[in-house]
Design a protein around this motif. Structure first.
Motif, PDB file in Angstrom:
ATOM      1  N   PRO A 190      46.823  37.992  44.428  1.00 52.28           N
ATOM      2  CA  PRO A 190      46.221  39.178  45.052  1.00 52.28           C
ATOM      3  C   PRO A 190      47.183  39.997  45.909  1.00 52.28           C
ATOM      4  O   PRO A 190      46.978  41.201  46.073  1.00 52.28           O
ATOM      5  N   ARG A 191      48.262  39.374  46.409  1.00 52.37           N
ATOM      6  CA  ARG A 191      49.165  40.177  47.244  1.00 52.37           C
ATOM      7  C   ARG A 191      49.960  41.190  46.433  1.00 52.37           C
ATOM      8  O   ARG A 191      50.625  42.057  46.993  1.00 52.37           O
ATOM      9  N   PHE A 192      49.875  41.100  45.103  1.00 48.73           N
ATOM     10  CA  PHE A 192      50.533  42.096  44.260  1.00 48.73           C
ATOM     11  C   PHE A 192      49.590  43.197  43.801  1.00 48.73           C
ATOM     12  O   PHE A 192      49.924  43.977  42.920  1.00 48.73           O
ATOM     13  N   LEU A 193      48.405  43.217  44.390  1.00 54.15           N
ATOM     14  CA  LEU A 193      47.455  44.290  44.075  1.00 54.15           C
ATOM     15  C   LEU A 193      47.185  45.103  45.341  1.00 54.15           C
ATOM     16  O   LEU A 193      46.859  44.537  46.388  1.00 54.15           O
ATOM     17  N   GLU A 194      47.354  46.424  45.229  1.00 59.15           N
ATOM     18  CA  GLU A 194      47.024  47.304  46.355  1.00 59.15           C
ATOM     19  C   GLU A 194      45.990  48.315  45.884  1.00 59.15           C
ATOM     20  O   GLU A 194      46.192  48.975  44.871  1.00 59.15           O
ATOM     21  N   LEU A 195      44.889  48.412  46.602  1.00 59.01           N
ATOM     22  CA  LEU A 195      43.859  49.369  46.229  1.00 59.01           C
ATOM     23  C   LEU A 195      44.012  50.627  47.061  1.00 59.01           C
ATOM     24  O   LEU A 195      44.107  50.552  48.292  1.00 59.01           O
ATOM     25  N   GLU A 196      44.086  51.770  46.388  1.00 57.85           N
ATOM     26  CA  GLU A 196      44.233  53.049  47.097  1.00 57.85           C
ATOM     27  C   GLU A 196      42.862  53.678  47.292  1.00 57.85           C
ATOM     28  O   GLU A 196      42.209  54.081  46.340  1.00 57.85           O
ATOM     29  N   LEU A 197      42.447  53.730  48.533  1.00 63.08           N
ATOM     30  CA  LEU A 197      41.141  54.296  48.864  1.00 63.08           C
ATOM     31  C   LEU A 197      41.331  55.639  49.552  1.00 63.08           C
ATOM     32  O   LEU A 197      42.406  55.937  50.066  1.00 63.08           O
TER      33      LEU A 197
END
Ligand code: C2E
Ligand code: MG
Ligand code: MG
Ligand code: MG
Length: 279
Positions: free
Chosen positions: A148-155
């Motif tokens: 999960p630390r390699f996933l960034e969600l752009e909100l």
């Protein structure tokens, strides 16, 4: 034939149209019709744009940007079809697909021996508000086996504005899962500092609007510098989008901006071409 008419003239004319007249198939209606029939796997494709760390000069991440290659109409921009997909509800299936593809691709790059990258995925506020959103992210992580630390969600801010309670709750759940969160297009909307104070966000993305004229406009330089300093004081990473010139790059570097994205380095490209950038 009414194309040449301006504002009020046009409105007058529209008012005179008989009630029963057949509606014109506007571009929006056309898109809507094609969206309803769209085969996601066949018509949609994700392009990836590298994110460069300014201190090391290395590619440290990539943003997944969706493209719709409609067989009859050609390539349609996400700024056109995302709002429509939000309206029709197609955004949910589409978002889930993008999330899964992007995580799978990132995992594949890791398995192929490339450096560890963070993949950034844009998340529509409509999809965020789906009751199954958190579940969906977890399922994708489980299925793709991406750390999960390699996933960034752009909100975007609109999410925090609509319901701060719900936003805080979902953000905390994402953080507990180990997923990173970025606030996209910072400076473009309300930019309430309230959210920055209360929500745990990893990355602030400076909107392209402030980067575009950095070299010509001193106000843009003041604003960008202020956003960078603000992010650093709050212990956040800051990334500038839309960097097209060496002057912009040098300025951002001199202000210790952490990362950049932009045509100067690369346009968003297919995964097969992204590999060439990594090499
Ligand atoms: P965004 O997230 O702010 O993405 C940055 C946009 O700037 C992208 O446009 C990118 O191609 C463009 N860009 C990057 N570098 C430069 C540059 O140097 N110069 C210029 N002129 N433009 C640059 P794109 O791909 O057309 O996407 C537009 C917006 O559509 C995105 O803005 C994002 O809000 C939305 N979007 C794209 N893909 C998705 C998706 O999968 N899901 C959702 N919900 N929204 C998406
Ligand atoms: Mg984005
Ligand atoms: Mg952005
Ligand atoms: Mg933007």
């Amino acid at each position: 034939k009414n194309k040449g008419l301006m504002g009020s003239e046009r409105i007058k004319l529209l008012r005179k149209e008989p009630f029963h007249s057949t509606p014109k198939l506007t571009l929006q209606n056309k898109y809507r019709k094609y969206l309803e029939q769209a085969n996601i796997e066949k018509e949609f494709v994700i392009h990836y744009q590298p994110q460069i760390d300014l201190a090391s000069g290395e590619i440290v991440g990539m943003e997944a940007l969706l493209r719709w290659n409609q067989p009859t109409l050609g390539v349609i921009s996400p700024t056109q079809f995302i709002p429509l997909a939000e309206e029709t509800g197609h955004i949910h299936a589409l978002s889930e697909w993008v999330l899964e593809q992007a995580c799978r691709q990132n995992k594949q790059f890791q398995e192929d021996g490339y450096q560890e990258l963070k993949v950034a995925v844009n998340i529509s506020t409509v999809f965020l508000q789906n009751d199954h959103f958190i579940e969906c992210v977890q399922r994708v992580l489980d299925q793709t086996q991406l750390d999960p630390r390699f996933l960034e969600l752009e909100l975007t801010e609109s999410f925090f504005i609509q319901n701060v309670g719900e936003a805080t709750d979902k953000l905390n759940q994402l953080r507990a899962m180990g997923v990173r969160v970025a606030l996209d297009d910072f400076g473009k909307g309300y930019s309430s500092l309230h959210y920055l104070k209360h929500l745990s966000i990893d990355t602030l993305k400076i909107d392209r609007e402030f980067v575009k004229e950095l070299s010509q406009n001193r106000y843009d330089r003041y604003i960008s510098t202020t956003i960078i300093n603000l992010a650093h004081h709050l212990n956040m990473n800051v990334v500038a989008e839309g960097v097209e010139t060496v002057e912009q790059l040098e300025f951002l570097k001199s202000k210790s901006c952490n990362g950049i994205q932009g045509y100067l380095f690369s346009r968003p490209v297919l995964a097969a071409d992204f590999v060439k950038l990594l090499a």
